[in-house]
Design a protein around this motif. Structure first.
Motif, short mmCIF file in Angstrom:
data_model
loop_
_atom_site.label_atom_id
_atom_site.label_comp_id
_atom_site.label_asym_id
_atom_site.label_seq_id
_atom_site.Cartn_x
_atom_site.Cartn_y
_atom_site.Cartn_z
N GLY A 100 43.77 10.63 0.74
CA GLY A 100 42.58 11.46 0.95
C GLY A 100 42.12 12.23 -0.28
O GLY A 100 42.76 12.23 -1.33
N LEU A 101 40.98 12.88 -0.08
CA LEU A 101 40.43 13.83 -1.05
C LEU A 101 40.48 15.20 -0.39
O LEU A 101 40.08 15.35 0.77
CB LEU A 101 38.97 13.49 -1.37
CG LEU A 101 38.71 12.14 -2.06
CD1 LEU A 101 37.21 11.87 -2.11
CD2 LEU A 101 39.30 12.14 -3.47
N ARG A 102 40.97 16.20 -1.12
CA ARG A 102 41.03 17.56 -0.58
C ARG A 102 40.10 18.47 -1.37
O ARG A 102 40.13 18.47 -2.60
CB ARG A 102 42.47 18.08 -0.68
CG ARG A 102 42.64 19.51 -0.20
CD ARG A 102 44.09 19.97 -0.22
NE ARG A 102 44.90 19.31 0.79
CZ ARG A 102 46.13 19.71 1.13
NH1 ARG A 102 46.66 20.77 0.55
NH2 ARG A 102 46.83 19.06 2.05
N PRO A 129 49.14 -2.98 3.98
CA PRO A 129 49.19 -3.11 2.52
C PRO A 129 48.40 -2.02 1.80
O PRO A 129 47.25 -2.21 1.40
CB PRO A 129 48.56 -4.50 2.29
CG PRO A 129 47.63 -4.69 3.45
CD PRO A 129 48.20 -3.93 4.61
N MET A 130 49.02 -0.85 1.66
CA MET A 130 48.32 0.27 1.03
C MET A 130 49.26 0.97 0.05
O MET A 130 50.40 1.32 0.40
CB MET A 130 47.89 1.30 2.09
CG MET A 130 46.96 0.74 3.17
SD MET A 130 46.39 2.00 4.33
CE MET A 130 47.88 2.33 5.26
N GLY A 131 48.78 1.17 -1.19
CA GLY A 131 49.53 1.95 -2.17
C GLY A 131 49.25 3.43 -1.95
O GLY A 131 48.57 3.82 -1.00
N GLY A 132 49.79 4.28 -2.84
CA GLY A 132 49.67 5.72 -2.64
C GLY A 132 48.81 6.39 -3.70
O GLY A 132 48.95 6.13 -4.89
N GLY A 133 47.89 7.24 -3.25
CA GLY A 133 47.08 8.03 -4.17
C GLY A 133 46.58 9.28 -3.47
O GLY A 133 46.76 9.43 -2.26
N LYS A 134 46.01 10.18 -4.21
CA LYS A 134 45.42 11.38 -3.61
C LYS A 134 44.48 11.99 -4.63
O LYS A 134 44.63 11.76 -5.83
CB LYS A 134 46.53 12.40 -3.29
CG LYS A 134 46.12 13.45 -2.29
CD LYS A 134 46.25 12.98 -0.86
CE LYS A 134 45.64 13.99 0.11
NZ LYS A 134 45.91 13.63 1.51
N GLY A 135 43.49 12.72 -4.15
CA GLY A 135 42.56 13.34 -5.08
C GLY A 135 41.93 14.56 -4.48
O GLY A 135 42.25 14.96 -3.36
N GLY A 136 41.01 15.14 -5.22
CA GLY A 136 40.32 16.30 -4.68
C GLY A 136 39.83 17.20 -5.78
O GLY A 136 39.79 16.81 -6.95
N ASP A 174 40.59 14.82 3.82
CA ASP A 174 41.77 15.69 3.94
C ASP A 174 41.21 17.09 4.15
O ASP A 174 40.05 17.22 4.58
CB ASP A 174 42.64 15.59 2.66
CG ASP A 174 44.00 16.25 2.81
OD1 ASP A 174 44.91 15.64 3.40
OD2 ASP A 174 44.18 17.41 2.36
N ILE A 175 41.97 18.11 3.82
CA ILE A 175 41.48 19.48 4.04
C ILE A 175 40.11 19.66 3.35
O ILE A 175 39.96 19.32 2.17
CB ILE A 175 42.49 20.52 3.50
CG1 ILE A 175 43.76 20.52 4.37
CG2 ILE A 175 41.86 21.91 3.46
CD1 ILE A 175 44.83 21.48 3.90
#
Ligand code: NDP
Length: 454
Positions: A100-102, A129-136, A174-175
């Motif tokens: 997600g993006l927070r 089939p999903m890798g891991g990432g996050k942003g915001g 995300d939040i």
């Protein structure tokens, strides 16, 4: 037993953590997430030297890349405003980056690295089939007009669009990032790239969204809770449930818990919590949905509408006696003291809807007390699982029915639960922390081994 395991691995973990802290100074949330993981995975790695020889833990804790960028936008008064945004592309060994993006003023690189790191194993647990990432971004959507949020999202996507794509990196909410923000972001991506692809999930139903995506994290968390209880011959029916948060995850956790016959008695936001001893039934929850999703109000307004409830300013709900606690607000919202209070009041199950809501010594206290403890990686994986199903529907150019998606969500949560049980230490009570970490780790680590030194 659990406490012994914790102590036994201290030396290796300490050594590993010293290096990690040195390489990543000033990132306490990231350190915390890695420590919780390494404490349980290190013994497994020692038993399987191929992982050690290939430096899998060292590689897994170093993101593939981090994109840091400026977001310039104009507020309604014509002032130029500047925020910072990040995308942490952590690991794409088993699929395109996904996470997600927070949008929240407390967002830092440390927070996004902890979230991105956890996302690798959560996504692996879903079997998709999903890798891991996050942003915001440290942008605060509170108090901003729709036009300001739109201008911010468009400016953010103007840069982000260079780094994401349906086969590369697929962000979600995300939040602080819900349906409104995803729509603005998707609209801008579509315009810049001149293509209509499933580059974001959590989209509106008319433009490629999936049924049950909105509900998926909260529903999935309660399904996981029910799976844990069923294994010990019990169920959530008739139980008193304390929930924190009043956002996307909390609302649908309360909805599903109520549907399954439990009584949710608390909800919260950053201003405090409400306690409704009569239970937050469907009618009351409809008020909260409107308050939070449409009017963007404060949870304190609940007690004006339902005077049987009380509002406790500046406090978390963990002092309220309950058998089941479902934290759904944010990280580190259950301290050791909160854990002790919950235990003193007879809590039987803690199921994490939020990411890393329990501090490490709180987790330890729950495990030592024999509480059924569902860690976030496993318990809140329902959201990203249905995001994965949204990607599948977009790729197939099909829409599955509500029942089809809900049934797949139930199955995925059941499979995640079974994986945790299988990889727990098998001594007496299931240790879901160990089970989730090891089960999530194996699939990613084996893919990394297969690729050689990349
Ligand atoms: P929302 O923005 O919809 O809701 C967040 C809720 O938590 C709000 O009630 C908010 O109150 C409260 N909150 C946020 N920060 C704080 C804080 N620092 N102190 C006290 N309360 C706080 O977010 P989501 O429901 O989407 O996310 C909640 C948690 O679940 C996060 O940890 C997120 O990472 C996790 N999660 C979310 C998924 C999803 O699908 N959305 C998937 C998996 C995990 P206020 O409005 O006052 O800020």
């Amino acid at each position: 037993m659990v406490a012994e395991m914790w102590v036994e691995n201290c030396q290796e973990t300490e050594c590993f953590m010293n290096g990690l802290v040195k390489r990543n100074p000033g990132q306490p949330e990231f350190h915390q997430a890695v420590k919780e993981f390494v404490l349980t995975v290190m013994p497994y790695v020692k038993q399987n030297p191929q992982y050690q020889q290939a430096q899998i833990l060292e590689r897994l804790t170093e993101p593939d890349r981090i994109i840091i960028y400026r977001v310039t936008w104009q507020d309604d008064d014509g002032n130029i405003r500047v925020n910072r945004a990040w995308r942490v592309q952590f690991n794409n060994s088993i699929g395109p980056y996904k996470g997600g993006l927070r949008f929240h003023p407390t967002v830092t690189l440390s927070v996004l690295k902890f979230l991105g790191f956890e996302q690798i194993f959560k996504n692996s647990l879903t079997g998709l089939p999903m890798g891991g990432g996050k942003g915001g971004s440290n942008f605060n959507p509170k108090g901003k007009s729709d036009s300001e949020v739109m201008r911010f999202c468009q400016s953010m996507m103007t840069e982000l669009s260079h780094h994401i794509g349906q086969h590369t990196d697929v962000p979600a909410g995300d939040i602080g990032v819900g349906a409104r923000e995803i729509s603005y972001l998707f609209g801008q991506y579509k315009r810049i790239q001149n293509e209509f692809t499933g580059v974001l999930t959590g989209k509106g139903l008319p433009f490629g969204g999936s049924l049950v995506r909105t509900e998926a994290t909260g529903y999935g968390c309660v399904y996981f809770c029910e799976n844990m209880l069923n294994l010990v011959g019990d169920s959530i029916r008739g139980k008193t449930v304390a929930v924190s948060g009043a956002g996307n995850v909390a609302i649908y956790a309360v909805e599903k818990a109520t549907e399954l016959g439990a009584q949710a008695v608390t909800m919260s936001d950053s201003s405090g919590f409400i306690h409704d001893p009569d239970g937050i039934d469907a009618e009351k929850l409809a008020f909260v949905k409107d308050l939070k999703e449409v009017r963007r109000g404060r949870i304190s307004e609940y007690v004006e509408k339902f005077p049987g409830a009380t509002f406790h300013a500046g406090q978390r709900p963990w002092s309220v006696p309950c058998e089941v606690a479902i934290p759904c607000a944010t990280q580190n919202e259950i301290s050791l003291d909160d854990a002790k209070t919950l235990l003193a009041n007879g809590v039987k199950v803690v199921c994490e809807g939020a990411n890393m809501p329990t501090e490490l010594d709180g987790v330890n206290a729950f495990l030592e007390a024999g509480v059924l403890f569902g860690p976030a990686k496993a318990a809140n994986a329902g959201g990203v699982a249905v995001s994965g199903l949204e990607q599948s529907q977009n790729a197939l150019r099909l829409t599955w029915t509500r029942n089809e998606v809900d049934e797949k969500l139930r199955e995925i949560m059941e499979e995640i639960h079974a994986k945790c049980v299988r990889h727990s230490d098998g001594n007496g009570q299931v240790n879901y922390v160990r089970g989730a970490n090891i089960a999530g780790f194996i699939k990613v680590a084996d893919a990394m081994l297969a690729y050689g030194a990349v």
